[in-house]
Design a protein around this motif. Sequence first.
Motif, PDB file in Angstrom:
ATOM      1  N   GLY A 163       0.780  -1.230   0.000  1.00 33.31           N
ATOM      2  CA  GLY A 163       0.000   0.000   0.000  1.00 33.31           C
ATOM      3  C   GLY A 163       0.811   1.279   0.000  1.00 33.31           C
ATOM      4  O   GLY A 163       0.253   2.368   0.086  1.00 33.31           O
ATOM      5  N   VAL A 164       2.127   1.172  -0.132  1.00 27.14           N
ATOM      6  CA  VAL A 164       2.959   2.378  -0.171  1.00 27.14           C
ATOM      7  C   VAL A 164       2.610   3.152  -1.435  1.00 27.14           C
ATOM      8  O   VAL A 164       2.550   2.574  -2.524  1.00 27.14           O
ATOM      9  N   SER A 165       2.396   4.458  -1.285  1.00 31.96           N
ATOM     10  CA  SER A 165       2.026   5.264  -2.448  1.00 31.96           C
ATOM     11  C   SER A 165       3.232   5.462  -3.370  1.00 31.96           C
ATOM     12  O   SER A 165       4.378   5.271  -2.950  1.00 31.96           O
ATOM     13  N   CYS A 205       3.097   6.255   3.601  1.00 32.73           N
ATOM     14  CA  CYS A 205       2.541   5.132   4.349  1.00 32.73           C
ATOM     15  C   CYS A 205       1.050   4.986   4.024  1.00 32.73           C
ATOM     16  O   CYS A 205       0.326   5.977   3.913  1.00 32.73           O
ATOM     17  N   GLU A 206       0.617   3.737   3.865  1.00 34.41           N
ATOM     18  CA  GLU A 206      -0.793   3.472   3.586  1.00 34.41           C
ATOM     19  C   GLU A 206      -1.670   3.829   4.785  1.00 34.41           C
ATOM     20  O   GLU A 206      -2.768   4.368   4.628  1.00 34.41           O
ATOM     21  N   PRO A 244      -1.068   8.360   5.602  1.00 37.37           N
ATOM     22  CA  PRO A 244      -0.641   8.910   4.310  1.00 37.37           C
ATOM     23  C   PRO A 244       0.146  10.221   4.402  1.00 37.37           C
ATOM     24  O   PRO A 244       0.852  10.574   3.468  1.00 37.37           O
ATOM     25  N   CYS A 259       6.734   6.243   4.390  1.00 40.57           N
ATOM     26  CA  CYS A 259       6.866   4.842   4.799  1.00 40.57           C
ATOM     27  C   CYS A 259       8.239   4.634   5.441  1.00 40.57           C
ATOM     28  O   CYS A 259       9.251   5.097   4.922  1.00 40.57           O
TER      29      CYS A 259
END
Length: 177
Positions: free
Chosen positions: A96-98, A103-104, A107, A111
């Motif tokens: 889920g890292v953008s 961080c997912e 956000p 991360c």
Amino acid sequence: MDSVPDTSWPRPRTPRISARASYAAHAVLARHRAYGALASFVERHPGLERAFTRGERASKERLYGCRMCGQCALPATGYACPQTCPKQLRNGPCGGVSPEGRCEVYPEMTCVWVTAHERAEASGHGEDMDRLQRPLDHRRWGQSSWLHHWQGRDADLWTAPRDDRPLLRRELGLTPQ
């Protein structure tokens, strides 16, 4: 009813001290016969062990966001604590890292694994990111990882890097395949 943020989950942290300074400190605190003797002495005196562990917690929490897992992975993660990952991932980022490295779960935050990679690469320790972290022994939570390190109990916390299988960097597309 107003929603109160859940503060029980860890939040990704950017360390307050550079990776280079951290690697230098680690070299000073490397396993040595004298440190092993000190650790043995400290562990034989419960009050001293509690004080020592409180000191470790205070310094590492402030500098790295340490959660006192008792099995420190900092030397293999660019001195970015993987336990600050809300999902408690010790072997790289979740799916889920953008694309921006966020961080997912939080956000607004970078991360911890993106931070770890950047710090390790910038300090010449990128190969450390290829190491595979062993699962945590949850019985060690709250214990001193320094004492474990000096007693040689953490010698197999992560695998040795392998040139033929750069796991994390290959999976992130950061090295040629």
